[in-house]
Design an enzyme around this catalytic site. Structure first.
Site, PDB file in Angstrom:
ATOM      1  CG  ASP A  39      46.883 -47.073  56.590  1.00  0.00           C
ATOM      2  OD1 ASP A  39      47.498 -46.001  56.496  1.00  0.00           O
ATOM      3  OD2 ASP A  39      45.777 -47.283  56.059  1.00  0.00           O
ATOM      4  CD  GLU A  42      47.595 -42.899  59.029  1.00  0.00           C
ATOM      5  OE1 GLU A  42      47.598 -41.819  58.400  1.00  0.00           O
ATOM      6  OE2 GLU A  42      47.319 -43.988  58.492  1.00  0.00           O
TER       7      GLU A  42
END
Length: 568
Positions: free
Chosen positions: A252, A287
């Site tokens: 993330d 990400e």
């Protein structure tokens, strides 16, 4: 040899316990109610080897205060209480699993807590055969690391190595993964290594040196220059892979991992994971807002491609608030660029005169771009959590669904997209009572800052909010029609696109605009060319007549929303 944080089975009934606590003058292990002195081992580390067994409670007592293990595999209760010893080797995996190659990936992003009414690993496992039958080959699980409270998205985990007990035990998570793999589905875990959540994070007490520098938007910044913290986070990541037989990780917001070290933590983590031979391929997804190709060039498999999602959203909804503003000038031109090159922003000067982030990435394989029409972020960053389908309707939704699944990029659906769900997915969390008002206020300000009217915002702190998110309660004919469409598209992808993709990319895409809202896109491969004519709001009235298509929905030459797919 770096300090191995946590509790690990040793030999002859002994367990090794270790904690990094440079601020402590004395450290004791409280194991099953008995205190044991821990010995300093240098650089702020403390260690003890004690006879133990699976399932014993323990804490680390630092200068007289008890704390849970930051590397715990299991808690006795919530994140504030004792940890439990847990032997990760005791689980019976049954048949071996050799994984699947990345080019076969059709990913379904799911949130365990709302994927089923029960919200558990066990209940989710029962859904796996139907997903496999549909053609889903990969599941990406939103974070399950233990966070404060009974429910939440999971991006505020504080015990990053322990699954949240609301979803089930570690072995129930393993059973879910075993069930997925027995159905031919790879399992990828969304893991947050850029920050710790605000409630129950005791690293400040163990090692105040762990944090420093500019804070991330979600919490204090981790000091990645500290070897002991790097070791802890590396061990957490590799522990998930090896102890849960995961097929990969989605990391993330790696742009928030600020590390001046050489090598950067992300390259070091990549080297650590790739250095070990396993019986299956390990898929690593990022990400990363920076839109840079360097990490993928180094060996990460793919990156979430928000450029595609955001441009499509603006093109189909007309919304330009917040981060959608970047695509306000020419959203359909941005879609054409994304089809041609993979990304939109590659460091060029944009139409509004601003300098785009990123760098060229069209030399990467198309599988290095994970394209989605909807993710948890994009629904959740709305006051009422609406899905794209709720905003644009079934006709536009079905065409964009076919497009995402039949383009050469790695497709990802958000749970419920495969059945045309319109259930919302608003943000929700369960903070301590004293922080509920701050959560509501903070969420209101954040969404207002993105340009939304929050007068009808769904309460992010209500226990009823997660129940709104279950996407599979509709059994009407419409749902069956969406399932039929998804099944057909995934069958076509498997039978026709996969051989094409495996024949090798032969250059960038070629896109011809037909009016403002229609495209003729071609992607060359060794075995042929993928050819798509698609209208997304107005027909391609000047496009040439085409031969019989491999797949069609309407006629893009006459219909405002239609798609026609061939392989030449």
């Amino acid at each position: 040899m770096h300090l191995r944080w946590g509790a690990h089975p040793g030999t002859g009934g002994s367990w090794d316990f270790a904690i990094g606590a440079p601020a402590a003058e004395r450290a004791e292990l409280m194991l099953d109610g008995t205190a044991h002195d821990m010995a300093p081992v240098g650089n702020g580390g403390w260690q003890a080897s004690i006879p133990a067994r699976d399932g014993l409670s323990y804490t680390f007592r630092l200068d007289g205060t008890d704390y849970p293990d930051p590397a715990a595999r299991l808690q006795q209760g919530d994140v504030h209480g004792p940890s439990l010893t847990h032997d990760p080797e005791a689980f019976d995996w049954g048949a071996p699993w050799h994984g699947r190659p990345w080019d076969e990936a059709v990913i379904l992003e799911i949130h365990i807590g709302t994927f089923t009414p029960e919200g558990t690993f066990a209940a989710a496992a029962e859904r796996l055969p139907e997903l496999a039958d549909l053609g889903i080959t990969g599941i990406e699980i939103m974070p399950v690391s233990h966070f404060h409270g009974a429910y939440g998205w999971g991006y505020d985990g504080v015990l990053l190595r322990a699954p949240h007990p609301a979803y089930g035990s570690p072995d129930e998570m393993r059973a879910f993964i075993r069930a997925a793999q027995s159905n031919g589905i790879v399992v990828i875990l969304d893991l947050v290594l850029n920050h710790f959540g605000p409630f129950g994070n005791y690293l400040h007490s163990y090692a105040p040196e762990a944090f420093g520098g500019e804070a991330t938007p979600w919490g204090d910044a981790i000091d990645f220059t500290r070897p002991e913290l790097r070791a802890l986070l590396r061990d957490m990541a590799t522990g998930w892979i090896d102890e849960y037989r995961l097929d990969g990780l989605r990391l993330d917001a790696v742009h928030a991992i600020r590390d001046p070290s050489e090598p950067h933590f992300l390259f070091e983590l990549l080297q650590t994971i790739r250095a070990k031979e396993r019986e299956r391929p390990i898929h690593l997804i990022l990400e990363d807002e920076r839109n840079l190709p360097d990490l993928r060039e180094a060996g990460y498999d793919a990156q979430w491609n928000d450029d595609w999602h955001n441009a499509l959203h603006v093109a189909l909804t007309g919304e330009t608030q917040g981060y959608y503003k970047a695509h306000a000038a020419d959203p359909f031109g941005d879609l054409a660029r994304a089809m041609t090159l993979g990304q939109v922003e590659e460091g060029q000067t944009r139409a509004d005169g601003t300098k785009a982030r990123g760098a060229p990435a069209a030399h990467l394989p198309w599988s290095a771009f994970v394209n989605a029409n909807l993710t948890h972020d994009q629904a959740g960053n709305r006051p009422k959590g609406e899905r794209l389908l709720s905003l644009i309707g079934d006709k536009a939704g079905a065409v964009s669904h076919a497009l995402i699944l039949l383009m050469p990029f790695t497709p990802m659906l958000f749970m419920g997209e495969e059945v045309g769900s319109t259930a919302p997915f608003p943000f929700f969390a369960d903070p301590p009572k004293h922080a509920v008002a701050a959560l509501r206020e903070g969420r209101t300000k954040e969404l207002q800052g993105l340009g939304y009217d929050t007068s009808a915002m769904i309460d992010p702190a209500s226990p009823d909010t997660p129940r709104l998110c279950y996407p599979y309660g509709d059994t009407r004919r419409r749902t069956r029609e969406w399932l039929r469409l998804t099944r057909e598209l995934l069958s076509l992808r498997r039978r026709h696109l996969l051989p094409l993709l495996r024949s090798g990319k032969r250059g960038p895409g070629e896109v011809t605009r037909h009016g403002l809202k229609a495209f003729h896109a071609r992607w060359p491969f060794g075995a042929g060319t993928l050819d798509i004519l698609v209208s997304l709001g107005a027909p391609a009235s000047n496009a040439a007549r085409r031969d019989t298509a491999l797949f069609s929905m309407g006629d893009p030459r006459r219909d405002a929303f239609a798609i026609d797919v061939r392989i030449d």
